[in-house]
Design a protein around this motif. Structure first.
Motif, PDB file in Angstrom:
ATOM      1  N   SER A 210       0.843  -1.210   0.000  1.00 28.68           N
ATOM      2  CA  SER A 210       0.000   0.000   0.000  1.00 28.68           C
ATOM      3  C   SER A 210       0.871   1.249   0.000  1.00 28.68           C
ATOM      4  N   SER A 211       1.975   1.190  -0.703  1.00 27.83           N
ATOM      5  CA  SER A 211       2.894   2.331  -0.664  1.00 27.83           C
ATOM      6  C   SER A 211       2.742   3.228  -1.879  1.00 27.83           C
ATOM      7  N   ILE A 238      -0.316  -3.292  -6.290  1.00 25.35           N
ATOM      8  CA  ILE A 238      -0.690  -2.643  -5.022  1.00 25.35           C
ATOM      9  C   ILE A 238      -2.101  -3.064  -4.632  1.00 25.35           C
ATOM     10  N   ARG A 239      -2.425  -2.911  -3.363  1.00 20.40           N
ATOM     11  CA  ARG A 239      -3.761  -3.230  -2.853  1.00 20.40           C
ATOM     12  C   ARG A 239      -4.763  -2.176  -3.309  1.00 20.40           C
ATOM     13  N   THR A 240      -5.825  -2.615  -3.947  1.00 25.17           N
ATOM     14  CA  THR A 240      -6.919  -1.682  -4.267  1.00 25.17           C
ATOM     15  C   THR A 240      -8.226  -2.378  -3.890  1.00 25.17           C
ATOM     16  N   PHE A 241      -9.349  -1.783  -4.241  1.00 23.56           N
ATOM     17  CA  PHE A 241     -10.662  -2.414  -3.953  1.00 23.56           C
ATOM     18  C   PHE A 241     -10.916  -3.600  -4.870  1.00 23.56           C
ATOM     19  N   THR A 245      -8.063  -9.710  -9.230  1.00 21.62           N
ATOM     20  CA  THR A 245      -6.648 -10.070  -9.265  1.00 21.62           C
ATOM     21  C   THR A 245      -6.099  -9.931  -7.845  1.00 21.62           C
ATOM     22  N   ARG A 246      -4.986 -10.597  -7.584  1.00 29.34           N
ATOM     23  CA  ARG A 246      -4.411 -10.581  -6.233  1.00 29.34           C
ATOM     24  C   ARG A 246      -4.075  -9.142  -5.801  1.00 29.34           C
ATOM     25  N   ASN A 247      -3.512  -8.396  -6.737  1.00 23.93           N
ATOM     26  CA  ASN A 247      -3.214  -6.978  -6.522  1.00 23.93           C
ATOM     27  C   ASN A 247      -3.589  -6.257  -7.810  1.00 23.93           C
ATOM     28  N   THR A 248      -3.363  -4.965  -7.861  1.00 21.44           N
ATOM     29  CA  THR A 248      -3.606  -4.216  -9.089  1.00 21.44           C
ATOM     30  C   THR A 248      -2.251  -3.759  -9.620  1.00 21.44           C
ATOM     31  N   PHE A 249      -1.973  -4.151 -10.868  1.00 27.81           N
ATOM     32  CA  PHE A 249      -0.668  -3.852 -11.472  1.00 27.81           C
ATOM     33  C   PHE A 249      -0.616  -2.369 -11.796  1.00 27.81           C
ATOM     34  N   ASP A 250       0.243  -1.640 -11.152  1.00 30.01           N
ATOM     35  CA  ASP A 250       0.321  -0.196 -11.406  1.00 30.01           C
ATOM     36  C   ASP A 250       1.332   0.066 -12.508  1.00 30.01           C
ATOM     37  N   SER A 270       3.589 -11.569 -11.863  1.00 28.98           N
ATOM     38  CA  SER A 270       3.136 -12.771 -11.146  1.00 28.98           C
ATOM     39  C   SER A 270       2.443 -12.385  -9.845  1.00 28.98           C
ATOM     40  N   HIS A 271       3.149 -11.624  -8.994  1.00 26.22           N
ATOM     41  CA  HIS A 271       2.527 -11.205  -7.728  1.00 26.22           C
ATOM     42  C   HIS A 271       1.456 -10.143  -7.956  1.00 26.22           C
ATOM     43  N   ALA A 272       1.578  -9.402  -9.057  1.00 26.81           N
ATOM     44  CA  ALA A 272       0.591  -8.358  -9.327  1.00 26.81           C
ATOM     45  C   ALA A 272      -0.786  -8.949  -9.609  1.00 26.81           C
TER      46      ALA A 272
END
Ligand code: PEP
Ligand code: MN
Length: 333
Positions: A210-211, A238-241, A245-250, A270-272
Motif C-alpha cells: 500500500s505504498s 498494489i492493494r486496491t478495492f 486479481t491478487r493486486n492491481t498492477f500499477d 506474477s505477484h501483481a
C-alpha cells in the motif's frame, strides 16, 4: 519548500524560525501578501523536517515543491542508472528477465526450472529461500539450505541469483547472493534498508503493498543514503478495492518513476495478478511501456508448488511469454 504563515504571526517566532533554518544552510525569501505571508525556503530542503515547521504556532501550512529524496532523484542524476547483477546490467536500455520458482523446494525442482528459464532467455534466477507467508502454518522456505541450492543452480547454469532477505540477522547467509530482494512487506523496514545501505550488493526493492511511489523512492533513498547506490525498483502490484486479481498492477508507475528517478525499474506480473493466465499479457505490457525487465515465477509443476502455484507459469508457458515479450521489444527498437 513553501511555508505559509498565519495572519498576525509573532515576529520574534519568525526570526527564531529563520535562525533555525539558517543553521541548516537554508535561506528565507519573505513574500508579504494582502491576506498572508509566504516564505520561500531556498537551499537543499531534503533534510528539513517539514512536520516540525508545520507544528509551529506561526505556521498555517507547509508545501514541498521539491521531492524529499535526493540520491534517487533524476534531477540530481539525469542519466539512467545501470545496476550490474552478477555481470548482468539492469537498466540503461536492455531488458532483463529474472525468473524462477516462488520458493526453492528441492535441488531437482530448482535445477530443472533454472535450466528451463535459461533456455528461454532469462538472465537471472529467482527463488525464495526465506519466505514471508501470511500464515505461520504455511511453508516458510528452506532458509539457509535454500540459498545453498540457489548457489548450486548458479554454478550449473551460470545465472546470477536474486533472493529475498527478511531479517538483518540473516545477512551473513547472503554473502554470495548476487542481488538481495527486499519484499513488499519489508519495504519500510528501515533498519534493514540501512543495513543494506552499508553493503555494495545490489538490492531489488519491491514496492510495498500500500505504498505510494514517493514512499517507495524514500525507501530507495534509505539504501542509497547509506552508500549503496545499486538499487533496482520492482513494481509488484498494489492493494486496491479490486478483487479479481491478487493486486492491481500499477503500470503507470513506470513513466512516473522514469520522470522522477534514474533507477532501473522492473515489473512483476506474477505477484501483481496472482493468476498464471494473466501473466503473459501484463509481461507484454511491461515490455511495451518501457520497463527495464521482468520478474516472473515459473514452476515445473505449478499444481504441486509449495507457494504461489496459481500464479506460476510452467516452463512452456514461460517460453511462450518470452516469445511475445521479445516480439514487443523488437517492435520497440
Ligand atoms: C516474492 O517475490 O516471492 C514475494 C514474496 O514477493 P512480494 O514481496 O512482492 O510479495
Ligand atoms: Mn511468490
Amino acid at each position: 519548500m513553501i511555508v505559509i504563515l498565519k495572519q498576525n504571526h509573532d515576529q520574534k517566532q519568525l526570526e527564531e524560525l529563520r535562525a533555525w533554518l539558517e543553521e541548516q544552510e537554508i535561506s528565507i525569501q519573505v513574500n508579504h501578501g494582502v491576506h498572508s505571508t509566504v516564505l520561500g525556503l531556498i537551499g537543499d530542503t531534503s533534510q528539513v523536517d517539514s512536520d516540525l515547521i508545520e507544528a509551529l504556532d506561526i505556521v498555517e501550512a507547509v508545501k514541498r515543491v521539491q521531492e524529499p529524496y535526493k540520491k534517487a532523484n533524476r534531477k540530481f542524476h539525469p542519466q539512467n542508472s545501470v545496476v550490474t547483477v552478477g555481470g548482468v546490467p539492469v537498466g540503461g536500455g536492455g531488458f532483463v528477465v529474472m525468473a524462477g520458482p516462488c520458493s526453492v523446494e528441492s535441488r531437482e525442482q530448482l535445477c530443472e526450472v533454472a535450466q528451463a528459464v535459461k533456455a528461454s532467455g532469462a538472465q537471472i534466477l529467482r527463488g525464495g529461500a526465506f519466505k514471508p507467508r501470511t500464515s505461520p502454518y504455511a511453508f516458510q522456505g528452506m532458509r539457509e539450505s535454500g540459498i545453498d541450492l540457489l548457489l548450486e543452480a548458479k554454478k550449473l547454469t551460470g545465472l546470477p541469483i536474486v533472493t529475498e532477505i527478511m531479517d538483518i540477522s540473516h545477512l551473513d547467509s547472503f554473502a554470495q547472493v548476487d542481488c538481495i530482494q527486499v519484499g513488499a512487506r519489508n519495504m519500510q523496514n528501515f533498519e534493514l534498508l540501512k543495513e543494506l545501505g552499508r553493503s555494495k550488493t545490489p538490492v531489488l526493492l519491491k514496492r510495498g503493498l500500500s505504498s505510494t511511489i514517493q514512499e517507495w523512492l524514500m525507501s530507495a533513498e534509505y539504501i542509497m543514503a547509506g552508500g549503496n547506490e545499486n538499487v533496482i525498483l520492482c513494481e509488484r502490484g498494489i492493494r486496491t478495492f479490486e478483487t479479481a486479481t491478487r493486486n492491481t498492477f500499477d503500470i503507470s508507475a513506470v513513466p512516473v518513476l522514469r520522470e522522477h528517478s534514474h533507477l532501473p525499474v522492473i515489473m512483476d506480473p506474477s505477484h501483481a495478478t496472482g493468476v498464471a493466465r494473466y501473466v503473459k499479457p501484463l509481461a507484454v505490457a511491461a515490455a511495451a511501456i518501457g520497463a527495464d525487465g521482468l520478474m516472473i515465477e515459473v514452476h515445473n509443476n505449478p499444481a504441486k508448488a509449495l507457494c504461489d502455484g496459481p500464479q506460476s507459469l510452467t516452463p512452456e508457458q514461460f517460453d511462450d511469454t518470452m516469445r511475445s515479450v521479445n516480439a514487443v521489444l523488437a517492435a520497440r527498437r
